[in-house]
Design an enzyme around this catalytic site. Structure first.
Site, PDB file in Angstrom:
ATOM      1  N   GLY A  46     -13.838  76.379  -6.087  1.00 26.54           N
ATOM      2  CA  GLY A  46     -15.177  76.980  -6.149  1.00 26.54           C
ATOM      3  C   GLY A  46     -15.662  77.604  -4.859  1.00 26.54           C
ATOM      4  O   GLY A  46     -16.554  78.455  -4.872  1.00 26.54           O
ATOM      5  N   ASP A 105     -23.832  68.571  -5.967  1.00 23.79           N
ATOM      6  CA  ASP A 105     -24.549  68.270  -7.213  1.00 23.79           C
ATOM      7  C   ASP A 105     -24.764  66.750  -7.256  1.00 23.79           C
ATOM      8  O   ASP A 105     -25.669  66.238  -6.601  1.00 23.79           O
ATOM      9  CB  ASP A 105     -23.717  68.816  -8.387  1.00 23.79           C
ATOM     10  CG  ASP A 105     -24.456  68.811  -9.712  1.00 23.79           C
ATOM     11  OD1 ASP A 105     -25.273  67.920  -9.927  1.00 23.79           O
ATOM     12  OD2 ASP A 105     -24.213  69.687 -10.558  1.00 23.79           O
ATOM     13  N   ASP A 161     -17.564  78.350 -11.317  1.00 27.65           N
ATOM     14  CA  ASP A 161     -16.991  78.680 -12.620  1.00 27.65           C
ATOM     15  C   ASP A 161     -17.559  77.830 -13.748  1.00 27.65           C
ATOM     16  O   ASP A 161     -18.129  76.767 -13.532  1.00 27.65           O
ATOM     17  CB  ASP A 161     -15.486  78.424 -12.604  1.00 27.65           C
ATOM     18  CG  ASP A 161     -15.167  76.926 -12.653  1.00 27.65           C
ATOM     19  OD1 ASP A 161     -15.667  76.188 -11.772  1.00 27.65           O
ATOM     20  OD2 ASP A 161     -14.472  76.486 -13.589  1.00 27.65           O
ATOM     21  N   ARG A 167     -16.019  83.246 -11.917  1.00 24.98           N
ATOM     22  CA  ARG A 167     -15.952  83.112 -10.454  1.00 24.98           C
ATOM     23  C   ARG A 167     -16.190  84.463  -9.781  1.00 24.98           C
ATOM     24  O   ARG A 167     -16.692  84.531  -8.668  1.00 24.98           O
ATOM     25  CB  ARG A 167     -14.580  82.585 -10.016  1.00 24.98           C
ATOM     26  CG  ARG A 167     -14.313  81.142 -10.415  1.00 24.98           C
ATOM     27  CD  ARG A 167     -13.116  80.605  -9.629  1.00 24.98           C
ATOM     28  NE  ARG A 167     -12.533  79.431 -10.255  1.00 24.98           N
ATOM     29  CZ  ARG A 167     -12.995  78.193 -10.125  1.00 24.98           C
ATOM     30  NH1 ARG A 167     -14.068  77.964  -9.398  1.00 24.98           N
ATOM     31  NH2 ARG A 167     -12.398  77.180 -10.707  1.00 24.98           N
TER      32      ARG A 167
END
Ligand code: XMP
Length: 182
Positions: A46, A105, A161, A167
């Protein structure tokens, strides 16, 4: 691809401006440490676009390390416990390490990677994330450099993604909920 995006959360121009600011903050922090050696360790996949933009704004002598971690199994937005798929490919013992990740997160990924890196004896570990969800990020997972605090929605684009798609979307957008809600 655009049709799957509900709304743009952070347009590309704002990302670019903030990445330049972050690079200045990072350069100031590591100026004095440069002689000891700096390694940027990025978490695949990512962070690839963020890393590419960040390092081109960082006029510091550095090495790049890669580590691959899986947080999601395919078509899901639920973090299921992070797992190292491919270990760090460079020696960081005695070096300053800046961990670069796309988003903080629930913190499971960075907690795992920080613990793994600490085993390799670096001189210091700091963390830089492009995005952070303050509603969820736990206090035991620090991030010294944060691009943007964002609301708790599933975001894609600029490297992030859903099931390995989106992406290459140049902005950070919110995925239409009906595409992933079961
Ligand atoms: P945790 O929960 O471990 O999550 O802090 C970190 C990794 O999970 C992915 N992630 C996301 N990917 N949109 C994404 O496309 C999101 O909203 C999102 N939240 C977490 C990401 O790979 C991150 O490194």
């Amino acid at each position: 691809m655009e049709a799957d995006i509900d709304r743009i959360l952070i347009p590309r121009q704002r990302i670019a401006g903030r990445v330049r600011e972050l690079a200045r903050e990072i350069a100031r922090t590591y100026e004095a440490d440069a002689a000891d050696g700096l390694t940027l360790v990025t978490i695949l996949s990512g962070s690839i676009i963020f890393l590419a933009d960040l390092i081109r704004n960082l006029p510091l002598r550095m090495k790049i390390g890669l580590i691959t971690v899986s947080s999601y199994a395919g078509a899901t937005t639920e973090t299921r416990g992070a797992e190292v798929l491919q270990d760090l490919n460079v020696d960081v013992s005695g070096r300053h390490v800046l961990l670069v990740d796309d988003i903080l997160d629930t913190g499971g990924t960075l907690r795992l990677v920080r613990a793994r890196l600490a085993e390799y004896g670096p001189k210091s570990i700091r963390t830089c994330v492009l995005l952070r969800k303050p509603a969820k990020a736990p206090p035991d997972v620090p991030a010294e450099f944060v691009g943007f605090d964002v609301e708790d929605v599933f975001v894609v684009g600029y490297g992030l993604d859903y099931n390995d798609h989106y992406r290459n979307f140049p902005d950070i957008g919110v995925l239409r909920e009906e595409l992933y809600a079961s």
